[in-house]
Write a protein that holds these residues in place. Structure first.
Motif, PDB file in Angstrom:
ATOM      1  N   LEU A  60       0.807  -1.218   0.000  1.00 44.90           N
ATOM      2  CA  LEU A  60       0.000   0.000   0.000  1.00 44.90           C
ATOM      3  C   LEU A  60       0.841   1.269   0.000  1.00 44.90           C
ATOM      4  CD1 LEU A  60      -2.775  -1.016   2.567  1.00 44.90           C
ATOM      5  CD2 LEU A  60      -2.887  -1.110   0.073  1.00 44.90           C
ATOM      6  N   THR A  61       2.132   1.166   0.326  1.00 47.65           N
ATOM      7  CA  THR A  61       3.005   2.328   0.376  1.00 47.65           C
ATOM      8  C   THR A  61       4.256   2.052  -0.445  1.00 47.65           C
ATOM      9  OG1 THR A  61       4.293   1.628   2.314  1.00 47.65           O
ATOM     10  CG2 THR A  61       2.198   2.763   2.735  1.00 47.65           C
ATOM     11  N   ASP A  62       5.022   3.121  -0.709  1.00 50.63           N
ATOM     12  CA  ASP A  62       6.272   2.968  -1.453  1.00 50.63           C
ATOM     13  C   ASP A  62       7.261   2.091  -0.705  1.00 50.63           C
ATOM     14  OD1 ASP A  62       5.274   4.596  -3.437  1.00 50.63           O
ATOM     15  OD2 ASP A  62       6.182   6.425  -2.639  1.00 50.63           O
ATOM     16  N   HIS A  63       7.213   2.111   0.631  1.00 53.35           N
ATOM     17  CA  HIS A  63       8.115   1.281   1.433  1.00 53.35           C
ATOM     18  C   HIS A  63       7.749  -0.192   1.359  1.00 53.35           C
ATOM     19  CE1 HIS A  63      10.836   0.186   4.660  1.00 53.35           C
ATOM     20  NE2 HIS A  63       9.826  -0.376   5.318  1.00 53.35           N
ATOM     21  N   GLY A  64       6.511  -0.501   0.992  1.00 52.08           N
ATOM     22  CA  GLY A  64       6.070  -1.888   0.908  1.00 52.08           C
ATOM     23  C   GLY A  64       5.106  -2.307   1.993  1.00 52.08           C
ATOM     24  N   LEU A  65       4.809  -1.415   2.964  1.00 53.50           N
ATOM     25  CA  LEU A  65       3.818  -1.738   3.997  1.00 53.50           C
ATOM     26  C   LEU A  65       2.479  -2.024   3.331  1.00 53.50           C
ATOM     27  CD1 LEU A  65       3.073  -1.804   7.064  1.00 53.50           C
ATOM     28  CD2 LEU A  65       2.420   0.595   6.798  1.00 53.50           C
ATOM     29  N   GLY A  66       1.833  -3.101   3.748  1.00 47.01           N
ATOM     30  CA  GLY A  66       0.582  -3.446   3.090  1.00 47.01           C
ATOM     31  C   GLY A  66      -0.259  -4.425   3.871  1.00 47.01           C
ATOM     32  N   LEU A  67      -1.129  -5.106   3.160  1.00 46.40           N
ATOM     33  CA  LEU A  67      -2.069  -6.063   3.740  1.00 46.40           C
ATOM     34  C   LEU A  67      -1.693  -7.477   3.315  1.00 46.40           C
ATOM     35  CD1 LEU A  67      -5.487  -4.272   3.078  1.00 46.40           C
ATOM     36  CD2 LEU A  67      -4.170  -4.294   5.200  1.00 46.40           C
ATOM     37  N   ARG A  68      -1.967  -8.427   4.205  1.00 51.91           N
ATOM     38  CA  ARG A  68      -1.841  -9.846   3.857  1.00 51.91           C
ATOM     39  C   ARG A  68      -3.163 -10.538   4.147  1.00 51.91           C
ATOM     40  NH1 ARG A  68       2.731 -14.305   5.276  1.00 51.91           N
ATOM     41  NH2 ARG A  68       3.677 -13.196   3.523  1.00 51.91           N
ATOM     42  N   ALA A  69      -3.619 -11.322   3.190  1.00 56.94           N
ATOM     43  CA  ALA A  69      -4.831 -12.134   3.355  1.00 56.94           C
ATOM     44  C   ALA A  69      -4.514 -13.557   2.948  1.00 56.94           C
ATOM     45  CB  ALA A  69      -5.970 -11.571   2.508  1.00 56.94           C
ATOM     46  N   GLU A  70      -5.041 -14.516   3.707  1.00 63.49           N
ATOM     47  CA  GLU A  70      -4.823 -15.926   3.412  1.00 63.49           C
ATOM     48  C   GLU A  70      -6.129 -16.695   3.572  1.00 63.49           C
ATOM     49  OE1 GLU A  70      -0.170 -16.412   4.891  1.00 63.49           O
ATOM     50  OE2 GLU A  70      -1.801 -17.097   6.174  1.00 63.49           O
ATOM     51  N   ALA A  71      -6.400 -17.588   2.634  1.00 64.30           N
ATOM     52  CA  ALA A  71      -7.527 -18.519   2.720  1.00 64.30           C
ATOM     53  C   ALA A  71      -6.939 -19.920   2.639  1.00 64.30           C
ATOM     54  CB  ALA A  71      -8.520 -18.273   1.587  1.00 64.30           C
ATOM     55  N   LEU A  72      -6.952 -20.645   3.769  1.00 65.40           N
ATOM     56  CA  LEU A  72      -6.235 -21.906   3.883  1.00 65.40           C
ATOM     57  C   LEU A  72      -7.182 -23.031   4.298  1.00 65.40           C
ATOM     58  CD1 LEU A  72      -3.250 -20.540   6.025  1.00 65.40           C
ATOM     59  CD2 LEU A  72      -3.392 -20.633   3.518  1.00 65.40           C
ATOM     60  N   TYR A  73      -6.694 -24.262   4.118  1.00 66.42           N
ATOM     61  CA  TYR A  73      -7.331 -25.417   4.742  1.00 66.42           C
ATOM     62  C   TYR A  73      -6.443 -25.862   5.904  1.00 66.42           C
ATOM     63  CZ  TYR A  73     -11.419 -26.467   1.945  1.00 66.42           C
ATOM     64  OH  TYR A  73     -12.672 -26.432   1.388  1.00 66.42           O
ATOM     65  N   HIS A  74      -7.069 -26.151   7.024  1.00 71.92           N
ATOM     66  CA  HIS A  74      -6.377 -26.419   8.282  1.00 71.92           C
ATOM     67  C   HIS A  74      -6.622 -27.864   8.708  1.00 71.92           C
ATOM     68  CE1 HIS A  74      -4.715 -25.509  12.241  1.00 71.92           C
ATOM     69  NE2 HIS A  74      -5.810 -26.018  12.805  1.00 71.92           N
ATOM     70  N   TRP A  75      -5.533 -28.621   8.849  1.00 74.52           N
ATOM     71  CA  TRP A  75      -5.599 -29.992   9.385  1.00 74.52           C
ATOM     72  C   TRP A  75      -4.979 -29.988  10.773  1.00 74.52           C
ATOM     73  CZ3 TRP A  75      -4.321 -28.774   4.423  1.00 74.52           C
ATOM     74  CH2 TRP A  75      -5.048 -29.388   3.390  1.00 74.52           C
ATOM     75  N   GLU A  76      -5.693 -30.521  11.738  1.00 73.72           N
ATOM     76  CA  GLU A  76      -5.202 -30.471  13.121  1.00 73.72           C
ATOM     77  C   GLU A  76      -5.473 -31.784  13.835  1.00 73.72           C
ATOM     78  OE1 GLU A  76      -6.664 -28.353  17.155  1.00 73.72           O
ATOM     79  OE2 GLU A  76      -6.437 -27.019  15.430  1.00 73.72           O
ATOM     80  N   ASN A  77      -4.394 -32.446  14.255  1.00 68.00           N
ATOM     81  CA  ASN A  77      -4.478 -33.609  15.137  1.00 68.00           C
ATOM     82  C   ASN A  77      -5.435 -34.680  14.610  1.00 68.00           C
ATOM     83  OD1 ASN A  77      -3.630 -34.982  17.444  1.00 68.00           O
ATOM     84  ND2 ASN A  77      -5.377 -34.272  18.649  1.00 68.00           N
ATOM     85  N   GLY A  78      -5.352 -34.942  13.304  1.00 71.33           N
ATOM     86  CA  GLY A  78      -6.189 -35.981  12.729  1.00 71.33           C
ATOM     87  C   GLY A  78      -7.619 -35.576  12.450  1.00 71.33           C
ATOM     88  N   GLN A  79      -8.011 -34.319  12.769  1.00 74.20           N
ATOM     89  CA  GLN A  79      -9.373 -33.884  12.488  1.00 74.20           C
ATOM     90  C   GLN A  79      -9.560 -33.663  10.993  1.00 74.20           C
ATOM     91  OE1 GLN A  79     -11.891 -33.488  14.707  1.00 74.20           O
ATOM     92  NE2 GLN A  79     -10.633 -34.111  16.444  1.00 74.20           N
ATOM     93  N   GLN A  80     -10.809 -33.667  10.570  1.00 72.52           N
ATOM     94  CA  GLN A  80     -11.113 -33.382   9.180  1.00 72.52           C
ATOM     95  C   GLN A  80     -10.709 -31.949   8.846  1.00 72.52           C
ATOM     96  OE1 GLN A  80     -15.241 -33.832   8.241  1.00 72.52           O
ATOM     97  NE2 GLN A  80     -14.955 -33.614   6.029  1.00 72.52           N
ATOM     98  N   ALA A  81     -10.158 -31.725   7.633  1.00 72.02           N
ATOM     99  CA  ALA A  81      -9.705 -30.391   7.234  1.00 72.02           C
ATOM    100  C   ALA A  81     -10.858 -29.401   7.238  1.00 72.02           C
ATOM    101  CB  ALA A  81      -9.064 -30.449   5.856  1.00 72.02           C
ATOM    102  N   ALA A  82     -10.572 -28.181   7.659  1.00 70.07           N
ATOM    103  CA  ALA A  82     -11.585 -27.135   7.722  1.00 70.07           C
ATOM    104  C   ALA A  82     -10.976 -25.819   7.245  1.00 70.07           C
ATOM    105  CB  ALA A  82     -12.112 -26.980   9.147  1.00 70.07           C
TER     106      ALA A  82
END
Length: 202
Positions: free
Chosen positions: A137-159
């Motif tokens: 968003l700026t000349d220095h590079g400061l900006g936003l990060r967005a992530e849409a992931l699938y999460h697997w935890e301890n053998g649970q079904q991915a969510a």
């Protein structure tokens, strides 16, 4: 569940012209990315959604590849909480994890759209994989990060799991080495011509 993914893809397409503001320079700076986290949980876990935060710190290893150290905290609430006692405390599930991640960027600048993969652990093992986007968003590079992931935890079904926060780089982008411009051509003055002297009358 597909709607958040469609929103992320739309944001990527709409913001693509702004992502070219880096002028094509590979960004190898260290950065921090503090993000809020929201996880959708399957009924098989017996809890509601998880909320918390993720902190990523990393750098561009080389064009198209970044490496990160990650810390994550998620707090899950049970669908039905006991009235009181030790069972009530056990119904709250708090998961703290630490690990490492890789980002595979579409652009050689290591900004914009990327595929993210990580593995984390503490009391449980967790894995995440999906898409993300760094938007300067700026000349220095400061900006936003967005992530849409699938999460697997301890053998649970991915969510689905979503992260949204800031991207904070440190220092200056290393400029590529350039050859010095050639020296200007030397100006050679014209040769002076001796004036004609009339010969004496014979």
């Amino acid at each position: 569940m597909r709607k958040p993914y469609a929103c992320l893809i739309a944001a990527v397409l709409l913001s693509a012209p702004e992502a070219r503001a880096d002028e094509g320079i590979f960004d190898d700076r260290f950065y921090a990315a503090p993000m809020g986290t929201f996880a959708l949980v399957r009924d098989s876990r017996g809890t509601g959604g998880g909320v918390g935060g993720t902190l990523a710190a990393g750098f561009g290893f080389f064009p198209h590849l970044g490496m990160e150290v990650l810390g994550s905290y998620l707090h899950y609430n049970a669908h039905t909480l006991p009235a009181s006692g030790t069972d009530a405390a056990a119904a709250l599930d708090n998961v703290t994890s630490y690990g490492y991640g890789l980002n595979l960027y579409l652009s050689h600048t290591n900004r914009g759209l990327f595929a993210h993969f990580d593995g984390m652990g503490n009391k449980t093992l967790a894995y995440d994989g999906g898409l993300g986007y760094d938007l300067p968003l700026t000349d220095h590079g400061l900006g936003l990060r967005a992530e849409a992931l699938y999460h697997w935890e301890n053998g649970q079904q991915a969510a689905p799991l979503f992260n949204l926060g800031l991207f904070i780089p440190f220092g200056k982008v290393s400029q590529p080495a350039t050859e010095p411009p050639p020296p200007p051509p030397a100006v050679v003055p014209p040769e002076e011509v001796a004036p004609l002297v009339p010969s004496p009358a014979s």
